[in-house]
Design a protein around this motif. Sequence first.
Motif, PDB file in Angstrom:
ATOM      1  N   UNK A   6       0.853  -1.190   0.000  1.00 38.20           N
ATOM      2  CA  UNK A   6       0.000   0.000   0.000  1.00 38.20           C
ATOM      3  C   UNK A   6       0.885   1.236   0.000  1.00 38.20           C
ATOM      4  N   UNK A   7       0.461   2.275  -0.738  1.00 42.99           N
ATOM      5  CA  UNK A   7       1.166   3.552  -0.749  1.00 42.99           C
ATOM      6  C   UNK A   7       0.199   4.644  -0.312  1.00 42.99           C
ATOM      7  N   UNK A   8       0.680   5.510   0.587  1.00 44.58           N
ATOM      8  CA  UNK A   8      -0.098   6.664   1.031  1.00 44.58           C
ATOM      9  C   UNK A   8       0.745   7.904   0.762  1.00 44.58           C
ATOM     10  N   UNK A   9       0.203   8.830  -0.024  1.00 45.91           N
ATOM     11  CA  UNK A   9       0.926  10.063  -0.344  1.00 45.91           C
ATOM     12  C   UNK A   9       0.235  11.243   0.329  1.00 45.91           C
ATOM     13  N   UNK A  10       1.000  11.938   1.171  1.00 44.57           N
ATOM     14  CA  UNK A  10       0.517  13.146   1.821  1.00 44.57           C
ATOM     15  C   UNK A  10       1.293  14.322   1.238  1.00 44.57           C
ATOM     16  N   UNK A  11       0.976  15.533   1.672  1.00 41.25           N
ATOM     17  CA  UNK A  11       1.676  16.689   1.103  1.00 41.25           C
ATOM     18  C   UNK A  11       3.091  16.854   1.644  1.00 41.25           C
ATOM     19  N   UNK A  12       3.509  16.012   2.587  1.00 43.77           N
ATOM     20  CA  UNK A  12       4.850  16.126   3.156  1.00 43.77           C
ATOM     21  C   UNK A  12       5.639  14.822   3.160  1.00 43.77           C
ATOM     22  N   UNK A  13       4.977  13.690   2.852  1.00 43.83           N
ATOM     23  CA  UNK A  13       5.651  12.390   2.925  1.00 43.83           C
ATOM     24  C   UNK A  13       4.952  11.369   2.029  1.00 43.83           C
ATOM     25  N   UNK A  14       5.728  10.432   1.518  1.00 44.22           N
ATOM     26  CA  UNK A  14       5.197   9.276   0.800  1.00 44.22           C
ATOM     27  C   UNK A  14       5.498   8.056   1.667  1.00 44.22           C
ATOM     28  N   UNK A  15       4.472   7.294   2.010  1.00 42.92           N
ATOM     29  CA  UNK A  15       4.615   6.101   2.838  1.00 42.92           C
ATOM     30  C   UNK A  15       4.344   4.866   1.991  1.00 42.92           C
ATOM     31  N   UNK A  16       5.292   3.935   1.976  1.00 48.40           N
ATOM     32  CA  UNK A  16       5.127   2.670   1.256  1.00 48.40           C
ATOM     33  C   UNK A  16       5.126   1.549   2.286  1.00 48.40           C
ATOM     34  N   UNK A  17       3.975   0.921   2.436  1.00 47.82           N
ATOM     35  CA  UNK A  17       3.793  -0.108   3.448  1.00 47.82           C
ATOM     36  C   UNK A  17       4.143  -1.484   2.901  1.00 47.82           C
ATOM     37  N   UNK A  18       4.856  -2.246   3.713  1.00 50.89           N
ATOM     38  CA  UNK A  18       5.232  -3.626   3.418  1.00 50.89           C
ATOM     39  C   UNK A  18       4.645  -4.485   4.536  1.00 50.89           C
ATOM     40  N   UNK A  22       7.368   0.022   7.156  1.00 45.15           N
ATOM     41  CA  UNK A  22       6.912   1.084   6.264  1.00 45.15           C
ATOM     42  C   UNK A  22       8.135   1.923   5.906  1.00 45.15           C
ATOM     43  N   UNK A  23       8.231   2.282   4.625  1.00 46.02           N
ATOM     44  CA  UNK A  23       9.302   3.158   4.158  1.00 46.02           C
ATOM     45  C   UNK A  23       8.697   4.544   3.969  1.00 46.02           C
ATOM     46  N   UNK A  35       3.101  17.479  14.627  1.00 45.97           N
ATOM     47  CA  UNK A  35       1.789  17.235  14.009  1.00 45.97           C
ATOM     48  C   UNK A  35       1.916  16.294  12.813  1.00 45.97           C
ATOM     49  N   UNK A  36       2.996  16.414  12.065  1.00 44.34           N
ATOM     50  CA  UNK A  36       3.212  15.520  10.923  1.00 44.34           C
ATOM     51  C   UNK A  36       3.535  14.104  11.407  1.00 44.34           C
ATOM     52  N   UNK A  37       4.301  14.011  12.482  1.00 46.06           N
ATOM     53  CA  UNK A  37       4.604  12.702  13.073  1.00 46.06           C
ATOM     54  C   UNK A  37       3.312  12.038  13.551  1.00 46.06           C
ATOM     55  N   UNK A  38       2.458  12.793  14.215  1.00 44.73           N
ATOM     56  CA  UNK A  38       1.183  12.255  14.701  1.00 44.73           C
ATOM     57  C   UNK A  38       0.343  11.706  13.557  1.00 44.73           C
ATOM     58  N   UNK A  39       0.335  12.417  12.443  1.00 44.30           N
ATOM     59  CA  UNK A  39      -0.429  11.983  11.271  1.00 44.30           C
ATOM     60  C   UNK A  39       0.112  10.654  10.741  1.00 44.30           C
ATOM     61  N   UNK A  40       1.429  10.529  10.650  1.00 42.53           N
ATOM     62  CA  UNK A  40       2.055   9.298  10.170  1.00 42.53           C
ATOM     63  C   UNK A  40       1.777   8.151  11.145  1.00 42.53           C
ATOM     64  N   UNK A  41       1.873   8.418  12.433  1.00 35.26           N
ATOM     65  CA  UNK A  41       1.607   7.397  13.446  1.00 35.26           C
ATOM     66  C   UNK A  41       0.170   6.882  13.316  1.00 35.26           C
ATOM     67  N   UNK A  42      -0.781   7.776  13.122  1.00 36.43           N
ATOM     68  CA  UNK A  42      -2.184   7.366  12.983  1.00 36.43           C
ATOM     69  C   UNK A  42      -2.382   6.462  11.770  1.00 36.43           C
ATOM     70  N   UNK A  43      -1.759   6.811  10.654  1.00 39.56           N
ATOM     71  CA  UNK A  43      -1.871   5.988   9.441  1.00 39.56           C
ATOM     72  C   UNK A  43      -1.245   4.615   9.692  1.00 39.56           C
ATOM     73  N   UNK A  44      -0.086   4.591  10.351  1.00 36.68           N
ATOM     74  CA  UNK A  44       0.572   3.319  10.658  1.00 36.68           C
ATOM     75  C   UNK A  44      -0.292   2.456  11.571  1.00 36.68           C
ATOM     76  N   UNK A  46      -3.535   2.399  11.668  1.00 40.38           N
ATOM     77  CA  UNK A  46      -4.624   1.868  10.847  1.00 40.38           C
ATOM     78  C   UNK A  46      -4.146   0.717   9.972  1.00 40.38           C
ATOM     79  N   UNK A  47      -2.981   0.877   9.348  1.00 38.26           N
ATOM     80  CA  UNK A  47      -2.494  -0.138   8.414  1.00 38.26           C
ATOM     81  C   UNK A  47      -2.004  -1.388   9.150  1.00 38.26           C
ATOM     82  N   UNK A  48      -1.219  -1.211  10.197  1.00 33.13           N
ATOM     83  CA  UNK A  48      -0.629  -2.362  10.888  1.00 33.13           C
ATOM     84  C   UNK A  48      -1.546  -2.973  11.945  1.00 33.13           C
ATOM     85  N   UNK A  49      -2.628  -2.284  12.299  1.00 37.24           N
ATOM     86  CA  UNK A  49      -3.667  -2.812  13.195  1.00 37.24           C
ATOM     87  C   UNK A  49      -3.097  -3.472  14.453  1.00 37.24           C
ATOM     88  N   UNK A  50      -2.163  -2.789  15.108  1.00 39.40           N
ATOM     89  CA  UNK A  50      -1.617  -3.304  16.361  1.00 39.40           C
ATOM     90  C   UNK A  50      -0.421  -4.228  16.201  1.00 39.40           C
TER      91      UNK A  50
END
Length: 123
Positions: A6-18, A22-23, A35-44, A46-50
């Motif tokens: 999965x790839x998530x593109x935000x206005x400050x980072x591109x996240x590629x989930x394996x 996550x890269x 605030x940007x770290x918090x956003x990335x943590x929330x996405x992680x 959701x994707x990794x589900x614990x």
Amino acid sequence: MTAHIKTVELNHIILKFHDYYVVGEILEDVVFDGSKVDEVVEICKQVFKGERFVYISDRKNNYNVNPVMYFDLIHVKNLAGIAIVSQRFEALKIANFEKQFSPVPFKIFTDMEQAATWAKSVL
């Protein structure tokens, strides 16, 4: 390295989930703050589900990180480690400074494949 799922593109980072990591590629000239770290943590979360995961930072670009933000990562219970990957001397030097702020295992690499192998060993 595993294929990304999965790839998530935000206005400050591109996240590629394996499967187990996550890269993140922070974009050029971004100031990566709490605030940007918090956003990335929330996405992680959701994707990794614990499930435990490793964050790999692909440092291709120039940007600024406030190293104090690492202290807040102690609350991310499923974050098993952080890897920094770069072939730029300046980025490696900065990562070496940031390392002292990390509450989780923190390793620096010049090769993405080595970082992915380390990520699996941390888990």
